[in-house]
Design a protein around this motif. Structure first.
Motif, PDB file in Angstrom:
ATOM      1  N   LEU A   1       0.792  -1.221   0.000  1.00 57.03           N
ATOM      2  CA  LEU A   1       0.000   0.000   0.000  1.00 57.03           C
ATOM      3  C   LEU A   1       0.825   1.272   0.000  1.00 57.03           C
ATOM      4  CD1 LEU A   1      -2.973  -0.774   2.375  1.00 57.03           C
ATOM      5  CD2 LEU A   1      -2.798  -1.045  -0.073  1.00 57.03           C
TER       6      LEU A   1
ATOM      7  N   HIS B   1      -6.570  -3.330  -2.530  1.00 62.33           N
ATOM      8  CA  HIS B   1      -5.788  -3.257  -1.280  1.00 62.33           C
ATOM      9  C   HIS B   1      -5.251  -4.651  -0.983  1.00 62.33           C
ATOM     10  CE1 HIS B   1      -8.662   0.009  -0.113  1.00 62.33           C
ATOM     11  NE2 HIS B   1      -9.611  -0.867  -0.163  1.00 62.33           N
TER      12      HIS B   1
ATOM     13  N   ASP C   1     -14.668   1.971   1.305  1.00 65.52           N
ATOM     14  CA  ASP C   1     -13.566   1.270   0.635  1.00 65.52           C
ATOM     15  C   ASP C   1     -12.910   2.135  -0.432  1.00 65.52           C
ATOM     16  OD1 ASP C   1     -12.340  -1.461   0.675  1.00 65.52           O
ATOM     17  OD2 ASP C   1     -12.742  -1.296  -1.469  1.00 65.52           O
TER      18      ASP C   1
ATOM     19  N   GLY D   1     -10.638   4.570   0.972  1.00 69.13           N
ATOM     20  CA  GLY D   1      -9.360   3.960   1.371  1.00 69.13           C
ATOM     21  C   GLY D   1      -8.343   4.008   0.242  1.00 69.13           C
TER      22      GLY D   1
ATOM     23  N   ALA E   1      -4.149   5.341   7.021  1.00 71.91           N
ATOM     24  CA  ALA E   1      -5.174   5.975   7.857  1.00 71.91           C
ATOM     25  C   ALA E   1      -6.360   5.040   8.017  1.00 71.91           C
ATOM     26  CB  ALA E   1      -5.632   7.289   7.217  1.00 71.91           C
TER      27      ALA E   1
ATOM     28  N   THR F   1     -10.623   4.862   8.943  1.00 71.48           N
ATOM     29  CA  THR F   1     -11.857   5.651   8.962  1.00 71.48           C
ATOM     30  C   THR F   1     -12.207   5.997  10.403  1.00 71.48           C
ATOM     31  OG1 THR F   1     -12.592   4.030   7.309  1.00 71.48           O
ATOM     32  CG2 THR F   1     -14.192   5.710   8.000  1.00 71.48           C
TER      33      THR F   1
ATOM     34  N   ARG G   1     -14.814   8.599  10.916  1.00 70.74           N
ATOM     35  CA  ARG G   1     -16.242   8.921  10.765  1.00 70.74           C
ATOM     36  C   ARG G   1     -16.591   8.838   9.294  1.00 70.74           C
ATOM     37  NH1 ARG G   1     -18.351  13.013   8.794  1.00 70.74           N
ATOM     38  NH2 ARG G   1     -16.480  14.298   8.916  1.00 70.74           N
TER      39      ARG G   1
ATOM     40  N   ARG H   1      -3.225  15.193  11.189  1.00 70.16           N
ATOM     41  CA  ARG H   1      -3.518  13.764  10.976  1.00 70.16           C
ATOM     42  C   ARG H   1      -4.928  13.548  10.435  1.00 70.16           C
ATOM     43  NH1 ARG H   1      -3.013  10.782  16.249  1.00 70.16           N
ATOM     44  NH2 ARG H   1      -3.538   9.032  14.896  1.00 70.16           N
TER      45      ARG H   1
ATOM     46  N   PHE I   1     -10.779  10.480   7.894  1.00 71.93           N
ATOM     47  CA  PHE I   1      -9.829   9.397   8.147  1.00 71.93           C
ATOM     48  C   PHE I   1      -8.724   9.969   9.044  1.00 71.93           C
ATOM     49  CE2 PHE I   1     -10.445   5.667   5.154  1.00 71.93           C
ATOM     50  CZ  PHE I   1     -11.716   6.029   4.727  1.00 71.93           C
TER      51      PHE I   1
ATOM     52  N   ARG J   1       3.483   3.066  14.040  1.00 69.63           N
ATOM     53  CA  ARG J   1       2.389   2.352  14.720  1.00 69.63           C
ATOM     54  C   ARG J   1       1.893   1.157  13.912  1.00 69.63           C
ATOM     55  NH1 ARG J   1      -1.947   6.607  16.990  1.00 69.63           N
ATOM     56  NH2 ARG J   1      -3.340   4.827  16.747  1.00 69.63           N
ATOM     57  N   LEU J   2       2.350   1.036  12.677  1.00 71.64           N
ATOM     58  CA  LEU J   2       1.916  -0.077  11.809  1.00 71.64           C
ATOM     59  C   LEU J   2       2.754  -1.317  12.104  1.00 71.64           C
ATOM     60  CD1 LEU J   2       1.493   1.616   8.332  1.00 71.64           C
ATOM     61  CD2 LEU J   2      -0.293   0.764   9.829  1.00 71.64           C
TER      62      LEU J   2
HETATM   63  C1  PKZ Z   1      -3.052   2.251   9.754  1.00 72.61           C
HETATM   64  C2  PKZ Z   1      -3.111   1.639   8.420  1.00 72.61           C
HETATM   65  C3  PKZ Z   1      -4.418   1.509   7.896  1.00 72.61           C
HETATM   66  C4  PKZ Z   1      -4.457   0.987   6.557  1.00 72.61           C
HETATM   67  C5  PKZ Z   1      -5.797   0.880   6.059  1.00 72.61           C
HETATM   68  C6  PKZ Z   1      -6.180  -0.499   5.864  1.00 72.61           C
HETATM   69  C7  PKZ Z   1      -5.537  -1.071   4.639  1.00 72.61           C
HETATM   70  C8  PKZ Z   1      -6.325  -2.140   4.075  1.00 72.61           C
HETATM   71  C9  PKZ Z   1      -7.466  -1.560   3.368  1.00 72.61           C
HETATM   72  C10 PKZ Z   1      -8.723  -1.949   4.039  1.00 72.61           C
HETATM   73  C11 PKZ Z   1      -9.895  -1.442   3.349  1.00 72.61           C
HETATM   74  C12 PKZ Z   1     -10.032   0.017   3.516  1.00 72.61           C
HETATM   75  C13 PKZ Z   1     -11.381   0.347   3.969  1.00 72.61           C
HETATM   76  C14 PKZ Z   1     -11.502   1.717   4.431  1.00 72.61           C
HETATM   77  C15 PKZ Z   1     -10.815   1.929   5.723  1.00 72.61           C
HETATM   78  C16 PKZ Z   1     -11.481   1.298   6.893  1.00 72.61           C
HETATM   79  O1  PKZ Z   1     -12.559   0.773   6.870  1.00 72.61           O
HETATM   80  S1  PKZ Z   1     -10.641   1.370   8.383  1.00 72.61           S
HETATM   81  C17 PKZ Z   1     -11.617   0.386   9.496  1.00 72.61           C
HETATM   82  C18 PKZ Z   1     -12.648   1.152  10.282  1.00 72.61           C
HETATM   83  N1  PKZ Z   1     -12.043   2.075  11.204  1.00 72.61           N
HETATM   84  C19 PKZ Z   1     -11.409   1.666  12.300  1.00 72.61           C
HETATM   85  O2  PKZ Z   1     -11.285   0.501  12.597  1.00 72.61           O
HETATM   86  C20 PKZ Z   1     -10.856   2.760  13.173  1.00 72.61           C
HETATM   87  C21 PKZ Z   1     -11.092   2.489  14.658  1.00 72.61           C
HETATM   88  N2  PKZ Z   1     -10.618   3.618  15.441  1.00 72.61           N
HETATM   89  C22 PKZ Z   1      -9.298   3.743  15.719  1.00 72.61           C
HETATM   90  O3  PKZ Z   1      -8.481   2.863  15.464  1.00 72.61           O
HETATM   91  C23 PKZ Z   1      -8.874   5.022  16.377  1.00 72.61           C
HETATM   92  O4  PKZ Z   1      -9.946   5.560  17.075  1.00 72.61           O
HETATM   93  C24 PKZ Z   1      -8.374   6.050  15.319  1.00 72.61           C
HETATM   94  C25 PKZ Z   1      -9.472   6.414  14.299  1.00 72.61           C
HETATM   95  C26 PKZ Z   1      -7.163   5.467  14.619  1.00 72.61           C
HETATM   96  C27 PKZ Z   1      -7.993   7.342  16.016  1.00 72.61           C
HETATM   97  O5  PKZ Z   1      -7.226   7.021  17.140  1.00 72.61           O
HETATM   98  P1  PKZ Z   1      -5.898   7.829  17.489  1.00 72.61           P
HETATM   99  O6  PKZ Z   1      -4.829   7.523  16.524  1.00 72.61           O
HETATM  100  O7  PKZ Z   1      -5.599   7.555  18.924  1.00 72.61           O
HETATM  101  O8  PKZ Z   1      -6.306   9.316  17.238  1.00 72.61           O
HETATM  102  P2  PKZ Z   1      -6.520  10.490  18.276  1.00 72.61           P
HETATM  103  O9  PKZ Z   1      -5.157  10.934  18.725  1.00 72.61           O
HETATM  104  O10 PKZ Z   1      -7.507  10.120  19.317  1.00 72.61           O
HETATM  105  O11 PKZ Z   1      -7.187  11.590  17.354  1.00 72.61           O
HETATM  106  C28 PKZ Z   1      -6.492  12.323  16.374  1.00 72.61           C
HETATM  107  C29 PKZ Z   1      -7.437  13.398  15.873  1.00 72.61           C
HETATM  108  O12 PKZ Z   1      -8.507  12.762  15.137  1.00 72.61           O
HETATM  109  C30 PKZ Z   1      -9.772  13.043  15.758  1.00 72.61           C
HETATM  110  N3  PKZ Z   1     -10.550  11.805  15.747  1.00 72.61           N
HETATM  111  C31 PKZ Z   1     -10.130  10.578  16.078  1.00 72.61           C
HETATM  112  N4  PKZ Z   1     -11.111   9.695  15.926  1.00 72.61           N
HETATM  113  C32 PKZ Z   1     -12.195  10.381  15.506  1.00 72.61           C
HETATM  114  C33 PKZ Z   1     -13.516   9.994  15.166  1.00 72.61           C
HETATM  115  N5  PKZ Z   1     -13.912   8.718  15.242  1.00 72.61           N
HETATM  116  N6  PKZ Z   1     -14.352  10.953  14.762  1.00 72.61           N
HETATM  117  C34 PKZ Z   1     -13.964  12.240  14.679  1.00 72.61           C
HETATM  118  N7  PKZ Z   1     -12.687  12.662  14.983  1.00 72.61           N
HETATM  119  C35 PKZ Z   1     -11.831  11.731  15.399  1.00 72.61           C
HETATM  120  C36 PKZ Z   1      -9.450  13.456  17.188  1.00 72.61           C
HETATM  121  O13 PKZ Z   1     -10.449  14.292  17.724  1.00 72.61           O
HETATM  122  C37 PKZ Z   1      -8.121  14.161  17.004  1.00 72.61           C
HETATM  123  O14 PKZ Z   1      -8.373  15.469  16.506  1.00 72.61           O
HETATM  124  P3  PKZ Z   1      -7.528  16.749  17.020  1.00 72.61           P
HETATM  125  O15 PKZ Z   1      -7.644  16.743  18.514  1.00 72.61           O
HETATM  126  O16 PKZ Z   1      -6.125  16.490  16.551  1.00 72.61           O
HETATM  127  O17 PKZ Z   1      -8.169  17.913  16.352  1.00 72.61           O
END
Ligand code: PKZ
Length: 223
Positions: free
Chosen positions: A80, A93, A147, A150, A160, A162, A164, A191, A214, A221-222
């Motif tokens: 990727l 992907h 997707d 992504g 990154a 998702t 929201r 970010r 995203f 962290r990866l």
């Molecule tokens: C890593 C490699 C990935 C590779 C990609 C996969 C590859 C292969 C492809 C698969 C296919 C792809 C498909 C599509 C991509 C998915 O579908 S991804 C799967 C669905 N999503 C998840 O599983 C994410 C689950 N959540 C998490 O892991 C964590 O909550 C996150 C989103 C990584 C954020 O955590 P964090 O790194 O600790 O971030 P944090 O320091 O809390 O926040 C940073 C900033 O973002 C904001 N923020 C964080 N979360 C949110 C939220 N949910 N809503 C609003 N704002 C937010 C914070 O407020 C903060 O803002 P500022 O204060 O800086 O202004």
């Protein structure tokens, strides 16, 4: 009383699909997707359904006896984030992806490609993705938009997740119809990566709009 000796668990393989088996995996997945949609969309004799259940269960037992597969994170990292997609290049992907993987027997089989700063994808929701009558399930539409977004991240090599995703369903999404999804980056704030996209008919009529945040993940962290 002693317990009977248990079978050792099959080993786990954490390699990507081998290049020489990819075509047959894709062919098998395609055939299963065809059957899945056919079962939903057609009347079928009970005897044939019993045969399908018998043969599918027998085949599943053989497959389950094989080594387990687990996708390695190193595959994601190398595939990727080390290459930028060429214009028009068909993207994946990973081939087991439930939205755009060709080797997922339950997948939507969306076909994304690069078009300048955008990702554009041909998508056709088969009968098994129907929600309300004649309309694709709203969750399936959301999966497509998540997707395709992504893939936009590939253009800037930004890992990154998702955070929201918001979908506005503007018109029914027809099943078994060729449609076009698009997505692109709106802006970035540290970010936080803001992406937008839409789903349209082949004629260009709007069906759904999507916007998402995203959250970029530092490469260390990866792991
Ligand atoms: C890593 C490699 C990935 C590779 C990609 C996969 C590859 C292969 C492809 C698969 C296919 C792809 C498909 C599509 C991509 C998915 O579908 S991804 C799967 C669905 N999503 C998840 O599983 C994410 C689950 N959540 C998490 O892991 C964590 O909550 C996150 C989103 C990584 C954020 O955590 P964090 O790194 O600790 O971030 P944090 O320091 O809390 O926040 C940073 C900033 O973002 C904001 N923020 C964080 N979360 C949110 C939220 N949910 N809503 C609003 N704002 C937010 C914070 O407020 C903060 O803002 P500022 O204060 O800086 O202004």
């Amino acid at each position: 009383m002693t317990n009977p000796p248990s079978e050792p668990p099959p080993p786990t393989v954490d390699e990507p699909i081998a290049a020489d088996t990819l075509p047959v995996r894709i062919a098998a997945a395609e055939a299963m997707r065809r059957l899945n949609h056919a079962m939903v969309a057609h009347e079928t004799d009970p005897e044939l359904l019993q045969r399908i259940a018998r043969e599918a269960n027998a085949t599943a037992a053989i497959v389950e006896a094989g080594a387990r597969r687990q996708r390695p994170i190193r595959q994601m990292k190398t595939q990727l984030w080390q290459t930028t997609p060429e214009e028009g290049q068909r993207l994946a992907h990973f081939e087991e992806c439930m939205v755009s993987g060709r080797a997922n027997p339950m997948g939507i089989a969306m076909q994304p490609r690069r078009q300048g700063d955008r990702i554009v994808a041909d998508v056709n929701f088969g009968a098994a993705f129907e929600g309300a009558p004649k309309r694709a399930h709203g969750g399936a539409v959301a999966a497509v938009m998540d997707d395709i977004m992504g893939y936009v991240l590939l253009l800037t090599a930004t890992p990154a997740f998702t955070g929201r995703l918001s979908i506005s369903y503007r018109a029914p999404t027809p099943v078994q119809t060729d449609l076009v999804a698009s997505a692109w980056m709106d802006r970035r704030d540290g970010r936080k990566v803001f992406l937008v996209g839409d789903l349209r008919t082949a004629e260009g009529d709007l069906i759904a709009e999507a916007d998402a945040l995203f959250v970029a993940i530092p490469r260390e962290r990866l792991t």
